[in-house]
Design an enzyme around this catalytic site. Structure first.
Site, PDB file in Angstrom:
ATOM      1  N   HIS A   5      -7.497  -5.830   1.334  1.00  0.00           N
ATOM      2  CA  HIS A   5      -6.254  -5.067   1.427  1.00  0.00           C
ATOM      3  C   HIS A   5      -5.346  -5.538   2.562  1.00  0.00           C
ATOM      4  O   HIS A   5      -4.221  -5.063   2.686  1.00  0.00           O
ATOM      5  CB  HIS A   5      -6.624  -3.584   1.664  1.00  0.00           C
ATOM      6  N   SER A   9       0.832  -1.194   0.000  1.00  0.00           N
ATOM      7  CA  SER A   9       0.000   0.000   0.000  1.00  0.00           C
ATOM      8  C   SER A   9       0.875   1.255   0.000  1.00  0.00           C
ATOM      9  O   SER A   9       1.645   1.468  -0.929  1.00  0.00           O
ATOM     10  CB  SER A   9      -0.966  -0.049   1.183  1.00  0.00           C
ATOM     11  N   ASP A  61     -10.270  -5.563  -2.635  1.00  0.00           N
ATOM     12  CA  ASP A  61      -9.557  -4.544  -1.845  1.00  0.00           C
ATOM     13  C   ASP A  61     -10.421  -3.300  -1.716  1.00  0.00           C
ATOM     14  O   ASP A  61     -10.796  -2.679  -2.724  1.00  0.00           O
ATOM     15  CB  ASP A  61      -8.242  -4.231  -2.578  1.00  0.00           C
TER      16      ASP A  61
HETATM   17  N1  LIG Z   1      -7.847   3.430   9.387  1.00  0.00           N
HETATM   18  C1  LIG Z   1      -7.668   2.078   9.618  1.00  0.00           C
HETATM   19  C2  LIG Z   1      -7.100   1.343   8.435  1.00  0.00           C
HETATM   20  C3  LIG Z   1      -5.631   1.521   8.163  1.00  0.00           C
HETATM   21  C4  LIG Z   1      -5.165   0.486   7.153  1.00  0.00           C
HETATM   22  O1  LIG Z   1      -5.948  -0.188   6.523  1.00  0.00           O
HETATM   23  N2  LIG Z   1      -3.856   0.367   7.000  1.00  0.00           N
HETATM   24  C5  LIG Z   1      -3.343  -0.633   6.100  1.00  0.00           C
HETATM   25  C6  LIG Z   1      -2.452   0.016   5.107  1.00  0.00           C
HETATM   26  S1  LIG Z   1      -3.390   1.154   4.126  1.00  0.00           S
HETATM   27  C7  LIG Z   1      -2.261   1.848   3.060  1.00  0.00           C
HETATM   28  O2  LIG Z   1      -1.161   2.152   3.282  1.00  0.00           O
HETATM   29  C8  LIG Z   1      -2.609  -1.690   6.896  1.00  0.00           C
HETATM   30  O3  LIG Z   1      -1.676  -2.298   6.427  1.00  0.00           O
HETATM   31  N3  LIG Z   1      -3.085  -1.912   8.115  1.00  0.00           N
HETATM   32  C9  LIG Z   1      -2.500  -2.851   9.039  1.00  0.00           C
HETATM   33  C10 LIG Z   1      -3.215  -4.144   9.119  1.00  0.00           C
HETATM   34  O4  LIG Z   1      -2.859  -4.915  10.016  1.00  0.00           O
HETATM   35  O5  LIG Z   1      -4.073  -4.440   8.275  1.00  0.00           O
HETATM   36  C11 LIG Z   1      -6.867   1.851  10.883  1.00  0.00           C
HETATM   37  O6  LIG Z   1      -6.423   2.843  11.475  1.00  0.00           O
HETATM   38  O7  LIG Z   1      -6.726   0.711  11.298  1.00  0.00           O
END
Ligand SMILES: N[C@@H](CCC(=O)N[C@@H](CSC=O)C(=O)NCC(=O)O)C(=O)O
Length: 282
Positions: free
Chosen positions: A260, A151, A227
């Protein structure tokens, strides 16, 4: 003189060691945390290191805990390095108001605008300071390094390898932000870190870079079709079009049903590690 690192914890893992560390960074001006998986082969010789850049809100721990990469890395003899997603603890006004900008959202670039320019220098941190630190303190080869990410970190991997192909010898990404100049996450971050001149943004945009320049080895990208960020933020089709223009070798795989998150990454991590091992050991 060796740069000082502080060991926070180490854990035996698949015959190697998963460790968590910190050091005072000259690039960001503050203590930064990072993690290293050292495979068993590193006890007898230096091994190639693959650096993973995580996404928005993540830390140096996220990939180590959630991706399930260590078993295969131990088999392939790959070191895995992860770092934090921004400097933390600076308390710059506005750095913690949203999850997609500031703390946890450094975008792996060097900011040019105040109040960010002094400390938000994750580009220099990832390209220069972290590899030098790793190669001084761990049994990592100095001549073979890989870069991958997810991401925001997929964007970071693509732009930093495309900008510095001599430093990064293999490249892949999971669901990268492929054309940040044209999507809300990128517009928000770039306008604050880099200013109003959209021309200047192009130097940190993978699709813009790839249009004009070929990376020396083939790039692997995986994208889930379930995603939640695909439509608004990721734009893999821009990267495909850029690769077509420059003749870049790119394998972009789309997977029905995957979202995602890290279950998607777990599912395809073996292919990414094998991709890096093949290039780095060639
Ligand atoms: N706002 C939410 C979601 C944050 C989120 O989905 N982060 C992703 C990366 S998004 C793009 O860079 C991520 O990798 N999250 C970690 C996971 O363990 O999935 C929030 O604050 O959680």
């Amino acid at each position: 003189m060796m740069s000082a690192i502080t060991t926070r914890s180490t854990h035996a893992c698949f015959g190697g060691t998963q460790g968590f560390y910190s050091h005072l960074s000259t690039s960001t001006g503050i203590e930064m945390r990072f993690a290293v998986f050292v495979p068993p082969q590193a006890q007898t010789h230096t091994v190639p290191a693959v650096y993973f850049l995580a996404g928005l809100t993540c830390t140096e721990e996220t990939f180590a805990i959630k991706a399930g990469a260590q078993r295969l890395a131990a088999e392939l003899g790959l070191m895995i390095v992860t770092c934090d997603t921004s400097p933390r603890g600076l308390n710059i006004p506005g750095d913690s108001e949203s999850w997609d900008f500031g703390v946890g959202a450094g975008f792996y670039l060097d900011a040019t605008q105040e109040p960010w320019a002094t400390n938000y220098r994750m580009g220099t941190y990832v390209n220069e300071e972290l590899p030098a630190l790793i190669e001084e303190n761990f049994s990592a080869r100095k001549d073979r390094r890989g870069l991958f990410g997810h991401s925001m970190g997929g964007h970071g991997a693509l732009v930093n390898a495309l900008r510095n192909p001599g430093r990064w010898h293999s490249l892949s990404a999971f669901a990268p932000i492929s054309n940040p100049c044209a999507v809300p996450w990128g517009e928000k971050a770039f306008s604050r870190y880099l200013g109003d001149d959209r021309e200047a943004w192009k130097a940190w945009d993978a699709s813009e870079l790839m249009r004009n320049k070929k990376y020396p080895s083939s790039i692997l990208i995986d994208q889930g079709l379930g995603d939640q960020f695909l439509e608004q933020q990721l734009a893999p089709e821009s990267l495909e079009a850029a690769a077509e223009l420059s003749g870049q070798a790119l394998t972009l795989r789309r997977h029905e049903g995957y979202d995602h998150g890290y279950y998607f990454i777990q599912t395809f991590i073996a292919d990414h590690l094998a991709h890096h091992a093949a290039v780095l050991n060639s």
